[in-house]
Design an enzyme around this catalytic site. Structure first.
Site, PDB file in Angstrom:
ATOM      1  N   ASP A  95     -14.901   0.067   3.920  1.00 21.64           N
ATOM      2  CA  ASP A  95     -14.609  -0.637   5.361  1.00 21.64           C
ATOM      3  C   ASP A  95     -15.603  -0.168   6.393  1.00 21.64           C
ATOM      4  O   ASP A  95     -16.715  -0.782   6.409  1.00 21.64           O
ATOM      5  CB  ASP A  95     -13.304  -0.172   5.522  1.00 21.64           C
ATOM      6  CG  ASP A  95     -12.901  -0.948   6.907  1.00 21.64           C
ATOM      7  OD1 ASP A  95     -13.432  -1.310   7.557  1.00 21.64           O
ATOM      8  OD2 ASP A  95     -11.314  -1.159   7.176  1.00 21.64           O
TER       9      ASP A  95
ATOM     10  N   THR B 265     -15.665   7.031   5.003  1.00 19.11           N
ATOM     11  CA  THR B 265     -14.802   7.862   3.971  1.00 19.11           C
ATOM     12  C   THR B 265     -15.755   8.016   2.745  1.00 19.11           C
ATOM     13  O   THR B 265     -15.966   9.220   2.265  1.00 19.11           O
ATOM     14  CB  THR B 265     -13.645   7.099   3.323  1.00 19.11           C
ATOM     15  OG1 THR B 265     -12.704   6.871   4.479  1.00 19.11           O
ATOM     16  CG2 THR B 265     -12.679   8.068   2.358  1.00 19.11           C
TER      17      THR B 265
ATOM     18  N   GLU C  36       0.585  -1.296  -2.278  1.00 11.16           N
ATOM     19  CA  GLU C  36       1.248  -0.903  -1.041  1.00 11.16           C
ATOM     20  C   GLU C  36       2.603  -1.756  -0.617  1.00 11.16           C
ATOM     21  O   GLU C  36       3.197  -1.601   0.335  1.00 11.16           O
ATOM     22  CB  GLU C  36       0.151  -1.350   0.274  1.00 11.16           C
ATOM     23  CG  GLU C  36      -1.072  -0.335   0.154  1.00 11.16           C
ATOM     24  CD  GLU C  36      -2.169  -1.052   0.976  1.00 11.16           C
ATOM     25  OE1 GLU C  36      -2.009  -1.968   1.606  1.00 11.16           O
ATOM     26  OE2 GLU C  36      -3.076   0.107   1.281  1.00 11.16           O
TER      27      GLU C  36
END
Length: 214
Positions: free
Chosen positions: A113, A117, A186
């Site tokens: 994204d 990270t 999720e």
């Protein structure tokens, strides 16, 4: 503001995307260790292992896990840190560098994204390796220096806030627009998730057919 656009992927979608990238990873990098970034990198790393099993030895590539948080509010996280700083929640242990020496390690996550990270993970892992290398005779260091690469299921086509070293092999399953990604792991109701993913696909097909007719 309206509802952000969602891209819903099923387990089969993810499996096939990973399968599509596996030959390139096998021929260009040949990892002998996966480092899965939790929790989104766990499932992709396990699927990738199926396709990258060593054909001569039939051995599975080991999967190590690290935990990093960018979006979650963790106890003790300040408002300034939240959303702007990566927080280490789980690591390879006190002998991290020793475990990594001489390896070809593929860092696995579900999405690139902001790239923060991935930048943090690679930087910290390389730091651990360099610390361990200093304990070796200088003549052995280059041979034992870990080679890192990155694999993500999805890369969002957007400006990145983080950077990877230019010589880092980077593998992507699928490039996507800057949309909200809904992953099956999720979902609470997996049947509903799959139904909506199927609906989205049908709508997209209808739009494509309509465009070709005009």
């Amino acid at each position: 503001m309206g509802e952000p656009q969602h891209l819903r992927s099923t387990y089969n979608d993810i499996h096939n995307i990973i399968r599509g990238a596996s030959d390139k990873i096998a021929s260009e990098f040949k990892p002998d260790m996966f480092i899965a970034i939790g929790g989104g990198g766990f499932f992709p790393a396990r699927v990738l292992r199926t396709f990258l099993k060593d054909s001569s030895t039939k051995r599975n590539i080991p999967i190590q896990a690290i935990g990093l948080s960018l979006y979650e509010s963790l106890p003790g996280t300040t408002a300034e840190q939240l959303g702007s700083q990566v927080i280490r929640t789980q690591w390879l242990g006190p002998d991290s560098g020793k475990r990594l020496l001489g390896r070809r390690a593929l860092i696995v996550d579900e999405v690139d994204d902001s790239r923060k990270t991935l930048q943090y993970a690679l930087h910290e892992l390389q730091k651990d390796v360099e610390t361990e290398l200093q304990l070796l005779p200088e003549s052995e260091r280059d041979l034992q220096r870990t080679k890192f690469a990155v694999f993500v299921v999805h890369n969002k086509l957007k400006p990145k806030l983080g950077e990877l070293p230019p010589n880092t092999p980077y593998f992507v399953g699928a490039e996507v627009e800057d949309v909200w990604l809904d992953y099956p792991w999720e979902a609470i109701d997996i049947e509903e998730h799959d139904r909506r993913a199927r609906e989205d696909r049908e709508k997209k097909t209808d739009v494509t057919v309509d465009e070709h007719q005009h």
